[in-house]
Design a protein around this motif. Structure first.
Motif, PDB file in Angstrom:
ATOM      1  N   GLY A 104      -2.852  10.260  -3.791  1.00 47.34           N
ATOM      2  CA  GLY A 104      -3.779   9.524  -2.935  1.00 47.34           C
ATOM      3  C   GLY A 104      -3.380   8.069  -2.839  1.00 47.34           C
ATOM      4  N   PRO A 105      -4.276   7.246  -2.302  1.00 48.47           N
ATOM      5  CA  PRO A 105      -3.913   5.853  -2.065  1.00 48.47           C
ATOM      6  C   PRO A 105      -3.799   5.051  -3.361  1.00 48.47           C
ATOM      7  CG  PRO A 105      -6.190   6.248  -1.418  1.00 48.47           C
ATOM      8  CD  PRO A 105      -5.610   7.583  -1.776  1.00 48.47           C
ATOM      9  N   THR A 156      -2.478   0.796  -4.661  1.00 44.38           N
ATOM     10  CA  THR A 156      -2.022  -0.545  -4.295  1.00 44.38           C
ATOM     11  C   THR A 156      -1.042  -1.029  -5.345  1.00 44.38           C
ATOM     12  OG1 THR A 156      -4.137  -1.027  -3.239  1.00 44.38           O
ATOM     13  CG2 THR A 156      -2.761  -2.917  -3.821  1.00 44.38           C
ATOM     14  N   GLU A 167       0.842  -1.195   0.000  1.00 45.72           N
ATOM     15  CA  GLU A 167       0.000   0.000   0.000  1.00 45.72           C
ATOM     16  C   GLU A 167       0.876   1.243   0.000  1.00 45.72           C
ATOM     17  OE1 GLU A 167      -3.091  -0.302  -0.381  1.00 45.72           O
ATOM     18  OE2 GLU A 167      -3.534  -2.349   0.292  1.00 45.72           O
ATOM     19  N   ARG A 192       0.700   5.811  -0.363  1.00 39.42           N
ATOM     20  CA  ARG A 192      -0.109   7.031  -0.459  1.00 39.42           C
ATOM     21  C   ARG A 192       0.701   8.013  -1.289  1.00 39.42           C
ATOM     22  NH1 ARG A 192      -4.576   9.469   1.410  1.00 39.42           N
ATOM     23  NH2 ARG A 192      -5.162   7.551   2.476  1.00 39.42           N
ATOM     24  N   GLN A 229      -5.218   2.005  -8.861  1.00 40.35           N
ATOM     25  CA  GLN A 229      -5.993   2.969  -8.072  1.00 40.35           C
ATOM     26  C   GLN A 229      -7.473   2.739  -8.357  1.00 40.35           C
ATOM     27  OE1 GLN A 229      -4.195   6.817  -9.255  1.00 40.35           O
ATOM     28  NE2 GLN A 229      -3.465   6.967  -7.129  1.00 40.35           N
TER      29      GLN A 229
END
Lengths: 286, 286
Positions: B86-87, B89, B37, B39, B110
């Motif tokens: 933003g986040p 993976t 993960e 950010r 995303q």
């Protein structure tokens, strides 16, 4: 003029795309979506290993069958374990299918002696349609200065005789620039250069898939740097920039940096219309 | 000498690897084997898009966590869809773990506005240990001829003022060679060159991961060719050839072939010890 003598002396007609050694030896049968079967030909061996450019062309053909676009714009291969002649399975995985380009990964697998499947090569590529590109060319790149084909050295000039020519050499009509084959006589230039005229031996004209083979078809630049050992490829990336015109290609390869046991080989391929049709770079072990 | 004035006027200590903007903004948390993960920070945006080099460094860090070797020897990224702050993976998939090198793929994903997951970038890389390489260097590559840093143009010299500096510019200490920034005054050289001194703004020294960012940190060579639009990267390959010495880097980028709406950008990075530490090539749309 009588017909009979000319029929006897005429050279064989050149092979056409689709009906040539290269096409037969890169044939890919798609068994189901994403799974493709190939039978790798021993005809493209250099020593015991199959040539990395030939293998990239095979993978490139599987990706063409898996993607909606026909031409490899940019393709990267990482060579994991030595690939041998015989059956292999290619698995493709599409990452994205866009309007103008599409991207996929692929892996080439073979069974080891104990029956377990081992990955030989992993590839990542983006395909598009070269015919859909604009004709705009603004390049500062110039074709390499090379003597005409007739003044270059072919495999039949090899001082070691035919036995010294690797098997793949028989698939090609390769004519090395005399300035970059001093190594064959024990006098490498030490500039890290290799240049040649290149065609397929059976006369088939080049296309985007055969360019993937052509970037890796010359002797390693390491020979021109005075290295004598084998130079296995770790990674090879090819950009196909235009569909090649019919006729022989000119391939120019340079190495600038041999350091820490690794070197890069930068290749440019020019077609008979003086157009830069492919650029490649590989990282190899010295 | 009294302590107080020197405490007031001393510049802040340079950030150390592990404690800098670059390290914080590339932090990767491994959730389970193969799933990481991140950010993504808006600090590395150029316009609305996050810089491709920054994103490659993030992926490079995830691969370092997934592989037994620490350093990217060769890494290729294909940029599929625009990545936003933003986040995200990252999924990694190891192809082979060898004694001296290991190879893996990775994808950065995303969530789109409707909640579906979309792949933004797919990567293929081979890692090794730069410290394990021999010290042998036989290179014909020479550092670029450039004026000293003090005679180069920094972002604060931008004629458009601070507002014209992209957000990522604040993360960098970038000093452009005056010979390659005529485009900023409407007079591009048309040679397709870009050269700069490059450091991280907070003083953190370069390492193999930050080199992945550095190859893509300069303005596009297209500006020097008189192109004004954006030049999105299709594919970027970086070879890290040596661990960089502390101190500012020199980055030299050239474009030879703009054709059919695509161009290549070839970058070389030199460290403070005059060593060629990275070579890269990207294929971009003009």
């Amino acid at each position: 003029m009588s017909d009979a003598p000319s029929q006897v002396t005429a050279p064989p007609a050149p092979a056409a795309p689709g009906d040539s050694e290269f096409d037969r030896d890169t044939t890919v049968r798609t068994r189901e979506a994403g799974v493709h079967e190939v039978r790798l030909s021993p005809g493209w061996a250099i020593g015991k290993a199959l040539n990395g450019g030939y293998l990239l062309a095979v993978l490139g053909r599987a990706l063409r069958q898996a993607l909606p676009h026909p031409d490899p714009f940019t393709i990267t291969a990482h060579y994991l374990t030595a690939t041998v002649a015989g059956p292999a399975t290619i698995r493709t995985d599409v990452a994205r299918s866009g309007r103008t380009v599409s991207t996929a990964s692929a892996g080439l697998f073979q069974k080891d002696a104990d029956g377990t499947e081992a990955e030989r090569i992993r590839v990542l590529a983006t395909y598009g349609d070269l015919d859909a590109l604009s004709d705009d060319v603004r390049t500062s790149a110039r074709p390499p200065a090379m003597p005409p084909r007739e003044q270059c050295f072919s495999a039949t000039d090899h001082p070691g005789g035919d036995a010294a020519v690797p098997e793949m050499g028989h698939r090609l009509d390769l004519r090395l620039d005399p300035e970059t084959c001093g190594w064959a006589l024990g006098a490498p230039s030490l500039r890290g250069e290799m240049r040649a005229w290149l065609a397929l031996a059976d006369g088939r004209d080049p296309d985007p898939l055969s360019l993937l083979m052509a970037v890796d078809a010359l002797p390693p630049t390491g020979f021109d740097l005075g290295l004598t050992g084998w130079v296995p490829t770790v990674e090879l990336t090819v950009h196909v920039r235009a569909r090649p015109a019919p006729g022989p290609l000119r391939v120019a390869i340079t190495t600038r940096n041999l350091a820490g046991g690794f070197l890069e080989e930068d290749a440019e391929i020019w077609d008979s219309a003086d157009r830069l049709v492919a650029q490649s770079r590989q990282l190899a072990r010295a």
